[in-house]
Scaffold this motif. Sequence first.
Motif, PDB file in Angstrom:
ATOM      1  N   VAL A 199      35.635  23.614  23.204  1.00 30.54           N
ATOM      2  CA  VAL A 199      35.456  24.438  24.400  1.00 30.54           C
ATOM      3  C   VAL A 199      36.774  24.431  25.156  1.00 30.54           C
ATOM      4  O   VAL A 199      37.300  23.363  25.492  1.00 30.54           O
ATOM      5  CB  VAL A 199      34.334  23.896  25.310  1.00 30.54           C
ATOM      6  CG1 VAL A 199      34.179  24.780  26.549  1.00 30.54           C
ATOM      7  CG2 VAL A 199      33.010  23.830  24.547  1.00 30.54           C
ATOM      8  N   LEU A 200      37.331  25.611  25.405  1.00 30.67           N
ATOM      9  CA  LEU A 200      38.548  25.746  26.202  1.00 30.67           C
ATOM     10  C   LEU A 200      38.166  26.309  27.562  1.00 30.67           C
ATOM     11  O   LEU A 200      37.554  27.381  27.650  1.00 30.67           O
ATOM     12  CB  LEU A 200      39.552  26.667  25.500  1.00 30.67           C
ATOM     13  CG  LEU A 200      40.100  26.189  24.154  1.00 30.67           C
ATOM     14  CD1 LEU A 200      41.101  27.201  23.593  1.00 30.67           C
ATOM     15  CD2 LEU A 200      40.764  24.825  24.293  1.00 30.67           C
ATOM     16  N   VAL A 201      38.533  25.587  28.615  1.00 26.26           N
ATOM     17  CA  VAL A 201      38.161  25.962  29.976  1.00 26.26           C
ATOM     18  C   VAL A 201      39.393  26.435  30.727  1.00 26.26           C
ATOM     19  O   VAL A 201      40.409  25.724  30.784  1.00 26.26           O
ATOM     20  CB  VAL A 201      37.520  24.762  30.717  1.00 26.26           C
ATOM     21  CG1 VAL A 201      37.057  25.175  32.109  1.00 26.26           C
ATOM     22  CG2 VAL A 201      36.346  24.203  29.916  1.00 26.26           C
ATOM     23  N   VAL A 202      39.303  27.632  31.294  1.00 25.74           N
ATOM     24  CA  VAL A 202      40.427  28.195  32.047  1.00 25.74           C
ATOM     25  C   VAL A 202      39.888  28.871  33.301  1.00 25.74           C
ATOM     26  O   VAL A 202      38.715  29.254  33.369  1.00 25.74           O
ATOM     27  CB  VAL A 202      41.215  29.232  31.213  1.00 25.74           C
ATOM     28  CG1 VAL A 202      41.953  28.558  30.078  1.00 25.74           C
ATOM     29  CG2 VAL A 202      40.304  30.328  30.692  1.00 25.74           C
ATOM     30  N   PRO A 203      40.728  29.037  34.326  1.00 24.83           N
ATOM     31  CA  PRO A 203      40.294  29.754  35.531  1.00 24.83           C
ATOM     32  C   PRO A 203      40.031  31.226  35.216  1.00 24.83           C
ATOM     33  O   PRO A 203      40.603  31.790  34.281  1.00 24.83           O
ATOM     34  CB  PRO A 203      41.485  29.597  36.490  1.00 24.83           C
ATOM     35  CG  PRO A 203      42.292  28.464  35.944  1.00 24.83           C
ATOM     36  CD  PRO A 203      42.090  28.484  34.463  1.00 24.83           C
ATOM     37  N   SER A 204      39.161  31.840  36.001  1.00 27.66           N
ATOM     38  CA  SER A 204      38.858  33.272  35.842  1.00 27.66           C
ATOM     39  C   SER A 204      39.970  34.093  36.489  1.00 27.66           C
ATOM     40  O   SER A 204      39.784  34.737  37.523  1.00 27.66           O
ATOM     41  CB  SER A 204      37.504  33.596  36.486  1.00 27.66           C
ATOM     42  OG  SER A 204      36.458  33.038  35.740  1.00 27.66           O
ATOM     43  N   THR A 205      41.135  34.049  35.868  1.00 25.21           N
ATOM     44  CA  THR A 205      42.309  34.747  36.382  1.00 25.21           C
ATOM     45  C   THR A 205      43.050  35.390  35.217  1.00 25.21           C
ATOM     46  O   THR A 205      42.828  35.055  34.049  1.00 25.21           O
ATOM     47  CB  THR A 205      43.262  33.785  37.109  1.00 25.21           C
ATOM     48  OG1 THR A 205      43.744  32.808  36.166  1.00 25.21           O
ATOM     49  CG2 THR A 205      42.569  33.073  38.262  1.00 25.21           C
ATOM     50  N   ARG A 206      43.965  36.278  35.559  1.00 18.60           N
ATOM     51  CA  ARG A 206      44.792  36.894  34.525  1.00 18.60           C
ATOM     52  C   ARG A 206      45.640  35.834  33.822  1.00 18.60           C
ATOM     53  O   ARG A 206      45.829  35.897  32.602  1.00 18.60           O
ATOM     54  CB  ARG A 206      45.675  37.976  35.160  1.00 18.60           C
ATOM     55  CG  ARG A 206      44.915  39.249  35.566  1.00 18.60           C
ATOM     56  CD  ARG A 206      45.701  40.097  36.525  1.00 18.60           C
ATOM     57  NE  ARG A 206      45.779  39.453  37.837  1.00 18.60           N
ATOM     58  CZ  ARG A 206      46.443  39.965  38.878  1.00 18.60           C
ATOM     59  NH1 ARG A 206      47.091  41.116  38.753  1.00 18.60           N
ATOM     60  NH2 ARG A 206      46.465  39.324  40.032  1.00 18.60           N
TER      61      ARG A 206
END
Length: 302
Positions: A199-206
């Motif tokens: 699972v790769l978690v990233v902010p909901s941003t460009r």
Amino acid sequence: MHDSAEPSAGRAAPRAARHGDSLLRRVGRGAARPFRPPEDVLAPVRLGRELQRSVITGRRVVVSRPHGWAAESTVTALLALAFAHYRYDRVLALDLGPGNSGLGPRLGAAEPGAPGLTGATIESDSFNEVAQCLERVGEGLWLLPRLQEEIAQGALDANRYQTAVLPLTRFFGLTVIDRAADVSDGLNRAAQASAHAHVLVVPSTREGAASIGRAFDWMTANGAESLPRRIVVVFTEQTRGEDRAFDFRGSAAILRESGAEVFRLGFDRHLAEGTRIDPSRISAATHATATRIAAECLRRSL
């Protein structure tokens, strides 16, 4: 749980954790429940059955972030709680983030009293003896404590992970591992190599979407183009409207072409507090999304 005693003079009563949904939304959802279409009722049932699928050997799900700050401990805790809620076997949670003790508090773990890897019975073949080295943080959910201490002291490296930590997972149907930043030291490489799903978690941003794109480009360039088929990408929203110009649907469509699955975990007032996660207080949308992510992780791990 609420203490029935009155707070002592001059001491403020502890504030109850906020609900992820507003009171108005909770009341409205309750009023509308009798009128929900059958599919809204059957879908969670199907997901629950998927999460109860039997496994021959324990599955390991590694949660990490490509770089920078992201809510990977929150996602790890949500997955561990979802698996423990639905499954009949045991679930283990591991926090391998150096200097990061976010997972334990998210799961409500107290100050570690169990010895962890230093326990005399940690290598026993009896779970009842091994359990004495673990912290029980819920029904069917266990945490291996003191890993940050081991990492800080240089006592937990790739070899010890493979010889002392991995053997523990045989007692559990699912093991969820918080790997924090996606750095390339030996311990992190060993954790990644042991995973059945990522699972790769990233902010909901460009920028979050761009970081995932770069990671997938690196996989392709280094002969790991099949890896995305074991990956679930989770975009998390830390504040409302974090990046209003972010095109989630477009980004998700591009990433899915590589074989990965993509979810968006929206802003949740309860999760934003950063304290112990109470499943009864997260929003309905968070509960539904976390369950879907957990089911997809199990599906890909098999």
